[in-house]
Design a protein around this motif. Structure first.
Motif, PDB file in Angstrom:
ATOM      1  N   UNK A  74      -7.181  -3.206  -6.822  1.00 45.10           N
ATOM      2  CA  UNK A  74      -6.314  -3.028  -7.991  1.00 45.10           C
ATOM      3  C   UNK A  74      -4.852  -3.368  -7.668  1.00 45.10           C
ATOM      4  N   UNK A  75      -4.450  -3.246  -6.398  1.00 41.76           N
ATOM      5  CA  UNK A  75      -3.061  -3.525  -6.000  1.00 41.76           C
ATOM      6  C   UNK A  75      -2.801  -5.008  -5.729  1.00 41.76           C
ATOM      7  N   UNK A  76      -3.862  -5.745  -5.379  1.00 39.02           N
ATOM      8  CA  UNK A  76      -3.677  -7.146  -4.969  1.00 39.02           C
ATOM      9  C   UNK A  76      -4.558  -8.070  -5.816  1.00 39.02           C
ATOM     10  N   UNK A  77      -3.905  -9.019  -6.489  1.00 35.95           N
ATOM     11  CA  UNK A  77      -4.687  -9.995  -7.265  1.00 35.95           C
ATOM     12  C   UNK A  77      -5.458 -10.935  -6.341  1.00 35.95           C
ATOM     13  N   UNK A  78      -4.910 -11.140  -5.138  1.00 36.91           N
ATOM     14  CA  UNK A  78      -5.514 -12.072  -4.182  1.00 36.91           C
ATOM     15  C   UNK A  78      -6.486 -11.336  -3.237  1.00 36.91           C
ATOM     16  N   UNK A  79      -7.237 -10.379  -3.787  1.00 35.56           N
ATOM     17  CA  UNK A  79      -8.122  -9.545  -2.968  1.00 35.56           C
ATOM     18  C   UNK A  79      -9.567  -9.718  -3.410  1.00 35.56           C
ATOM     19  N   UNK A  80     -10.467  -9.752  -2.419  1.00 37.19           N
ATOM     20  CA  UNK A  80     -11.901  -9.746  -2.749  1.00 37.19           C
ATOM     21  C   UNK A  80     -12.584  -8.706  -1.873  1.00 37.19           C
ATOM     22  N   UNK A 123       0.840  -1.208   0.000  1.00 38.18           N
ATOM     23  CA  UNK A 123       0.000   0.000   0.000  1.00 38.18           C
ATOM     24  C   UNK A 123       0.871   1.253   0.000  1.00 38.18           C
ATOM     25  N   UNK A 124       1.944   1.231   0.809  1.00 38.54           N
ATOM     26  CA  UNK A 124       2.855   2.387   0.862  1.00 38.54           C
ATOM     27  C   UNK A 124       3.510   2.611  -0.505  1.00 38.54           C
ATOM     28  N   UNK A 125       3.939   1.518  -1.128  1.00 35.22           N
ATOM     29  CA  UNK A 125       4.566   1.634  -2.451  1.00 35.22           C
ATOM     30  C   UNK A 125       3.578   2.147  -3.488  1.00 35.22           C
ATOM     31  N   UNK A 126       2.290   1.862  -3.269  1.00 36.54           N
ATOM     32  CA  UNK A 126       1.263   2.349  -4.188  1.00 36.54           C
ATOM     33  C   UNK A 126       0.889   3.805  -3.942  1.00 36.54           C
ATOM     34  N   UNK A 127       1.539   4.425  -2.963  1.00 36.88           N
ATOM     35  CA  UNK A 127       1.296   5.849  -2.692  1.00 36.88           C
ATOM     36  C   UNK A 127       0.196   6.109  -1.671  1.00 36.88           C
TER      37      UNK A 127
END
Length: 441
Positions: free
Chosen positions: A76-82, A37-41
């Protein structure tokens, strides 16, 4: 609803060298989420129970993250997210069996979008208006749960005085306690549960309104109350949770018939048995042994069952019929409050109804009871009843002995016992045993 201006808000940043939260104690998957999340700004913080428990010297199992990213941005940042939930929209980042829950900062005001909805009694029905970290801190329930661990500098951010409260082992609601309980009456149970779990004291102003607001629990969804009961009694702090419910006047609201039965049981035997059972539950949880919700509710509702049974028998209802009707009556009444699923309520009733069969010694009945799928749980329950009344000692001794014997040995023992009783019969008048629980129990 309270506004931000009504609550004193003051940011205190506790640097890494002044607190004991270590990355070694945090789930590697939670750290992955925070760093991504930090890397995503985005801002990203470990929040709530995990921070509280780590500061209090505990070992949390669940790790929640708070962020300024919306659920869609997290996805959008995590493919393993629902994305889940309607009342509170959340992102779940899934790593095998571990789920890291990611919540977007919630605001404390209605922006007119219709994403925040209050019941006319003040209860919060939906809350999806996003805001800042300050907004998010205000709308959390207890100060101890409004602590944010910042991954960028390993500091703890405290907006509500929670850091000091954790150090003083104090559980304090954020804002006006009565307003907060009306928003969500289950918070009263959470206060008792967290105090029991953490060994905290509920702060005086936070505790004060609970007894006269306890009846609001009837507005909570019965399914939610069932889940809360499992947390209260199956997390390893059942005895303290029960004592807390009694102390703060919540037991009559949550379990009205059992509370009334305990109050009218002058000998205190029922309460003694209940506490003994909860102590055993805590020991099983501590040893990583399974605890059945059916057994737990059989224990919690037993005082109500005993009282209903006595009332029916006093009306002249035959023992077996009285037992069935008492079991049904107690279950139906309690279901109005707590949604106990049938997969638990039916075995709960079986545990009760089998109790009367432990005094029987006829060969067929002994073998039938030993073969019953609920025998073990029912026998454990009988052992607990002995903690309340010595009258069960002979039954406990008999069934403890026979359950480990081969069938032919049991038959021989029962035949010998029958012969002995027949020889003794002319010398004494046989006492007729009754299957129903004794009134002092």
């Amino acid at each position: 609803m309270q506004t931000q201006h009504q609550i004193h808000l003051s940011l205190q940043i506790i640097p890494r060298d002044q607190h004991n939260v270590s990355r070694k104690e945090i789930s590697p998957n939670a750290l992955r989420v925070l760093y991504r999340l930090r890397e995503g700004g985005f801002g990203a913080y470990l929040v709530g129970g995990a921070v509280r428990d780590l500061l209090a010297g505990g070992h949390p199992k669940d790790f929640d993250v708070a962020t300024d990213a919306t659920p869609e941005q997290v996805k959008a940042l995590f493919r393993n997210c629902r994305l889940i939930g309607r009342r509170f929209r959340l992102a779940h980042v899934v790593y095998g069996r571990e789920i890291i829950e990611v919540a977007t900062f919630r605001a404390n005001t209605d922006d007119g979008s219709g994403d925040r909805e209050l019941h006319e009694g003040g209860r919060l029905l939906r809350d999806n208006v996003y805001g800042s970290i300050e907004d998010d801190a205000i709308r959390r329930d207890f100060t101890a749960n409004a602590l944010y661990y910042a991954i960028e500098d390993f500091s703890v951010r405290d907006y509500t005085g929670g850091f000091e409260d954790v150090r003083n082992r104090l559980l304090r609601l954020i804002g006006d306690p009565e307003t907060r309980y009306r928003e969500d009456p289950v918070r009263m149970l959470r206060a008792v549960r967290l105090a029991a779990k953490l060994g905290f004291e509920i702060e005086a102003a936070t505790a004060a309104p609970i007894p006269h607001l306890a009846s609001l629990l009837s507005e909570a969804a019965p399914a939610r109350l069932f889940e809360e009961c499992l947390k209260l009694f199956l997390s390893g702090h059942a005895v303290e949770s029960f004592l807390g419910l009694e102390r703060h006047g919540l037991l009559p609201a949550l379990m009205p018939e059992s509370a009334a039965a305990l109050k009218s049981n002058r000998s205190g035997a029922l309460r003694k048995m209940l506490l003994e059972g909860l102590k055993g539950t805590d020991e099983r949880v501590a040893n990583d042994e399974p605890v059945s919700p059916a057994f737990l509710f059989a224990l919690l509702m037993w005082p109500a069952y005993c009282r209903a049974l006595m009332e029916l028998q006093a009306q002249g209802v035959h023992a077996a019929e009285a037992q069935r009707r008492a079991a049904d009556r107690v279950t139906v009444h309690q279901l109005n409050m707590i949604a106990l699923p049938r997969r638990f309520s039916l075995p709960m009733q079986e545990i009760w109804l089998l109790q009367s069969r432990f005094s029987q010694r006829q060969r067929k009945r002994v073998f039938r009871l030993l073969a019953h799928p609920r025998f073990r749980a029912s026998f454990d329950f009988l052992v607990l009843r002995q903690a309340a009344s010595d009258e069960h000692a002979a039954d406990v001794a008999f069934w403890r002995e026979v359950q480990d014997k081969p069938g032919d040995e049991i038959s021989a023992q029962l035949d010998a016992q029958t012969s002995h009783e027949e020889a003794e019969a002319p010398r004494r008048r046989r006492r007729r045993r009754r299957g129903a629980p004794a009134s002092g129990e």
